[in-house]
Design an enzyme around this catalytic site. Sequence first.
Site: not given
Length: 507
Positions: A79, A167, A169, A223, A225, A227
């Site tokens: 783009c 795009h 993606e 949570g 992350d 952990s």
Amino acid sequence: MQEKIIILDFGSQTTQLIARRIRELNMYCEIVPYNKFPHNDPDIIGVILSGSPFSVYDEHAFKIDLNEIRGKYPILGICYGAQFMAYKNGGKVEPANTREYGRAHLTTFMQDNPLFKGVRAESQVWMSHGDTITAIPDNFEIIASTKKVTVAAYQAKGEKLWGVQFHPEVFHSEDGTQMLKNFVVDICGGKQDWSATSFIESTVSELKEQLGNDKVILGLSGGVDSSVAAVLLHRAIGANLTCIFVDHGMLRKNEFANVMKDYQGLGLNVIGVDASERFFHDLAGVKEPEKKRKIIGKGFIDVFEEEAHKIKDAKWLAQGTIYPDCIESLSITGTVIKSHHNVGGLPEKMHLSLCEPLRLLFKDEVRKVGRELGMPEHLITRHPFPGPGLAVRILGDVTPEKVHILQEADDIFIQGLRDWNLYDKVWQAGVILLPVQSVGVMGDERTYEQAVALRAVTSTDAMSADWAHLPYEFMGHVSNSIINKVKGINRVCYDISSKPPATIEWE
């Protein structure tokens, strides 16, 4: 060597999505601000230029010297990135007659061009631009068009330099992932060796070298992350890791005990601290959301610091910071927008060095690493939960009584999602206690009690979210259960707001 693709961020809302798509191809990539290219990195094998909210001819548009990278690496402009490369090489970019947004189809394209290997005829792509390339430089050639866009894609003749107006993606670009694969694997020569297993092996090795025999403190939240970060560090340094789990009194029902049991089952050295009375005291009478957050944040730091000082000779503070946190913490000009550090300024205050073993991973990659580490599935798939806990799901002042009511209602909702096999289909869910009372009838008696709102959303990264379209039968079941079983609630509502414009949490 960990070969990598560099994504230069010019401010597009989909820059992270480009990175996610490339990571899904088992290729490692990094996002850097458009003006921070790591010229001395020998592991770079290709460059992608992202989109941007600017027009290339805007006075304040983000611009770089392409000569610094052109010819050194294969380049793909998306783009704005495509428009910028065309514009800087003598092409023309002009405002489109109408903003081109949404689905389009590649009516013609060079099927033998390496960027389009395996792309189907009439392949759908996603457009989102107000400008269009009206003339390409002399040494460029058009390699794809749509009905409305003549220059849908181009390549510089004799060079590994491409630009696409659409795009690839975005999910709606049907063969977009194939195009990205063609670029990063076939054109750049990527080996596709980035995986959870390779990440664990390399990270554990790096942590052992980085930390040596030093002691490390990590603040656990329950949570996924923090952990996963804890288990990864434990694999690297064993008993030299000490985790601290602070209960501020506003966790979910029985969460403190359940999570402590999980952590101990994983062999982690965890100090559990029940500081609920202290937090309730500090929050007494406070109604303003941001003030509540600051009080809890400061309280957490104070409690954490008190416990951390008991651990002698600790040199490192570990956190479960992940890649989106790092990206969002810096604007593309390098200016700090917001801090994501769970413990604020503790590293400096306590003279500790910072260790963030997950800082290069997206949330879905963190979960893959957790599974590879052998963690229990219920820890890996836990919904995100706000740091201040239920305090920001109680609109108004926070009291132990309100927390108890909300814990009971929340437990019914979350357990219901699990029982109906809906939990893993939802990104995040919870109950909000409203500062509203309403008239009801229970038995032969009139009631005047609390109302709650249920919130459940679907998302991939929390940057945007849609309200979850849960079955009516389930909603009816949960509503009846909450009203019948939780004393103090006589009305249940469902929040059908999406993000944007609403946020996931109410406060």
